[in-house]
Design a protein around this motif. Structure first.
Motif, short mmCIF file in Angstrom:
data_model
loop_
_atom_site.label_atom_id
_atom_site.label_comp_id
_atom_site.label_asym_id
_atom_site.label_seq_id
_atom_site.Cartn_x
_atom_site.Cartn_y
_atom_site.Cartn_z
N GLU A 258 -3.99 8.60 4.92
CA GLU A 258 -3.53 8.64 6.51
C GLU A 258 -3.87 10.19 7.09
O GLU A 258 -2.93 11.09 7.13
CB GLU A 258 -2.08 8.51 6.86
CG GLU A 258 -1.89 7.23 6.24
CD GLU A 258 -1.07 6.09 7.19
OE1 GLU A 258 0.04 6.55 7.84
OE2 GLU A 258 -1.41 5.13 7.17
N TYR B 140 -0.05 7.57 14.38
CA TYR B 140 0.20 6.96 13.17
C TYR B 140 0.57 5.52 13.69
O TYR B 140 0.12 4.46 13.04
CB TYR B 140 1.58 7.66 12.79
CG TYR B 140 2.17 6.63 11.60
CD1 TYR B 140 1.82 6.26 10.66
CD2 TYR B 140 3.31 5.83 12.21
CE1 TYR B 140 2.37 5.48 9.73
CE2 TYR B 140 3.88 4.80 11.40
CZ TYR B 140 3.48 4.66 9.94
OH TYR B 140 3.98 3.80 9.07
N ARG C 122 0.91 -1.22 -0.04
CA ARG C 122 0.02 0.02 -0.01
C ARG C 122 0.81 1.13 0.02
O ARG C 122 2.10 1.20 0.27
CB ARG C 122 -0.93 0.00 1.19
CG ARG C 122 -0.29 0.28 2.60
CD ARG C 122 0.76 -0.31 3.17
NE ARG C 122 1.22 -0.03 4.45
CZ ARG C 122 1.95 1.06 4.86
NH1 ARG C 122 2.45 1.72 3.91
NH2 ARG C 122 2.24 1.33 6.03
#
Ligand code: GLU
Length: 548
Positions: free
Chosen positions: A75, A234, A39
């Motif tokens: 993200e 994260y 990814r």
């Protein structure tokens, strides 16, 4: 301490599913053995750089050569950095370089069953797992303020200690039940921290698919897993998402290597098997004799947009990156010059372990070579694509005449000749290179090497003899004739035998004519150029040159 009660007090959400439910919702993927799921996980900041393309290319090649999947996850946990349109821009930029996602954010695919692919839309799943960790006594609330944390950091720095929230510094670890509920009652904001079980006394050995065997120290930091707004960090999102999106191989920048111990611990406490990792080396450049990392501030060539704007041929950029990604690509390419780069057997193990040197000159060379392989029609399409997006109105007007441009390109590229010319490096430069074929863009730089009388005499003698129907041979015979008429040597051998007898040679005559017609002392075959420009333009330019 009643951790179950604490978990409910800290995370009272009613939309969380039992954890097994998430396992059922996102089952292991049904792929053949050896298939890799990779990814790209950018933040939507709108800045997509060469490093992203570098790892995306590795991700894409590995997924697609193993029969796996390459997906896009956004993200976006840091709301402040989000830029409108950034996701589309990532997809568009990578698509320009032939890097396409199979699944993920804004990708229309039947495979999209592991989403949502925006982290902000996955809050429930992170919170369900954080709640479970609190219940199991593996996470706790921390009420420390920014100021308090800064003070501790300063003290640690002054005492030359490792900075962070660990051991005796992890003060909220030891809060009593009463203190916690009092803080909650007082409405104090809190984050959720991992209660690390590790010790820096222990070493862990780990095999990175790029860097090889690495020994790291176990994590003992009580890292934040949920921020005070309830959104994960994260670290936590990485463990949960890469598990539930069933990533098999995480390729990411080496700046994450230092957080690896945290991730190892998180996967362990969450009970998830670890994916494989490949930490890519940073892209470097030589600057003033020393090697340094490419920097967003100093190096415009770090931005992917730079390549589109400058009109780099996308295949050339990809091939260049392949040469730095896999050390054996160049040799393969030499043996298979006509093959598509996707036929190359890409392997992560052959990726560079340290500082990949980015060399713009080499990219330019590859770009010239790749462009020289095109037909005139393909080159027209490529340049025209750039002109439509980045060119001026006048460029667009020129490109409306496809046949005229193709005839220019055939000449510039040496199509039909013994060897292809490599004059075009990228679209912007190519478009400027042919500007002299258009009167409105013709900006001659007439630096003559002879006095005005000689120049005028040479041009007017040629104009008197000029016949647009002449072939190359007849044309050159006239150039020689002009030389002889004006005190230049018609034969190079005569000139070389005694230069003092002449003003110059036939080559100097040709140069005068070239400057008159093209505005430059160097160009492809002048006779052909004159054929493309046509009689009227040639005569007008010769006249204009004489007036100067
Ligand atoms: N959002 C992270 C970054 O942009 C992703 C790192 C990763 O690939 O895990 O650096």
């Amino acid at each position: 301490m009643d951790t179950k009660k604490l978990a409910s007090a800290l995370i009272p959400d009613t939309d969380l599913l039992p954890l097994e439910e998430y396992e059922r919702m996102y089952p292991p993927r049904d792929l053949k053995k050896g298939a890799e799921v990779t990814r790209l996980a950018p933040s939507p900041t709108g800045f997509i750089h060469l490093g992203n393309l570098y790892s995306a290319l590795a991700d894409e090649r590995i997924a697609h050569t193993t029969g796996g999947i390459f997906y896009l996850r956004i993200e976006d946990t840091d709301e402040k950095r989000r830029v409108e349109g950034a996701v589309e821009s990532v997809i568009r930029s990578l698509k320009y370089f032939n890097v396409n996602f199979d699944e993920g954010a804004e990708i229309d695919s039947p495979l999209n069953s592991y989403g949502p692919y925006y982290q902000r839309r996955r809050a429930a799943i992170y919170r369900a797992f954080a709640k479970d960790l609190i219940e199991r006594g593996l996470a706790y609330p921390c009420f420390c303020t920014e100021d308090e944390l800064n003070k501790v950091r300063e003290e640690q720095t002054a005492n030359k200690l490792i900075t962070g929230y660990y051991g005796e510094y992890a003060v909220c670890r030891n809060l009593t039940e009463e203190q916690i509920y009092a803080n909650l009652a007082a409405g104090k904001p809190f984050v959720i921290r991992l209660k690390s079980q590790g010790s820096t006394q222990n070493k862990l050995t780990f095999r990175d698919r790029i860097k090889g065997e690495i020994t790291v120290t176990e994590n003992d930091q009580d890292v934040v897993i949920l921020k005070s707004d309830g959104i994960p960090t994260y670290h936590f999102a990485h463990a949960i998402d890469d598990h539930f999106m069933r990533t098999t191989l995480v390729i990411r920048g080496e700046e994450w290597l230092s957080s690896l111990p945290v991730h190892i611990e998180l996967f362990k406490v969450l009970g998830f098997p670890m994916p494989a990792y490949g930490h890519t080396c940073s892209l470097m450049k030589v600057d003033g004799g020393t090697k340094r990392k490419l920097s967003k501030r100093k190096d415009p060539e770090l931005s992917l947009d730079y390549y589109r704007r400058a009109g780099y041929y996308p295949v050339a950029v990809v091939k260049y990156l392949m040469t730095i990604l896999n050390s054996n690509f160049e040799e393969w390419e030499r043996k298979n010059p006509e093959a598509d780069y996707t036929q190359f057997k890409f392997t992560i193990e052959k990726m560079g372990k340290s500082g990949a040197l980015f060399d713009l000159d080499k990219l330019n060379d590859i770009s010239k070579t790749e462009l020289s392989k095109l037909s005139a029609a393909q080159m027209y399409d490529f340049l025209n694509g750039w002109v439509q997006e980045f060119g001026t109105d006048s460029d667009r007007a020129h490109f409306a005449d496809r046949a005229y441009i193709e005839s220019i390109l055939a000449l510039i590229m040496g199509i039909g000749g013994k060897k292809r010319r490599k004059d075009i490096e990228r679209a912007e430069q190519g478009v400027r290179l042919i500007a002299y074929f258009f009167d409105d863009a013709f900006a001659p730089d007439r630096s003559w090497r002879f006095d005005a009388d000689t120049v005028n005499a040479v041009i007017s003698s040629f104009a008197a003899l000029y016949d647009p129907a002449d072939d190359n041979q007849a044309w050159f015979a006239k150039v020689k004739e002009v030389a002889a008429q004006n005190g230049f040597a018609a034969e190079m051998s005569d000139y070389k035998a005694d230069p003092s007898k002449f003003k110059g040679s036939v080559a100097d005559v040709a140069e005068i004519l070239r400057i008159a017609i093209t505005g430059m002392p160097n160009s492809p075959d002048l006779c052909t150029i004159m054929g493309i420009l046509g009689r009227d333009r040639c005569l007008a330019r010769m006249n204009a040159a004489m007036l100067n």
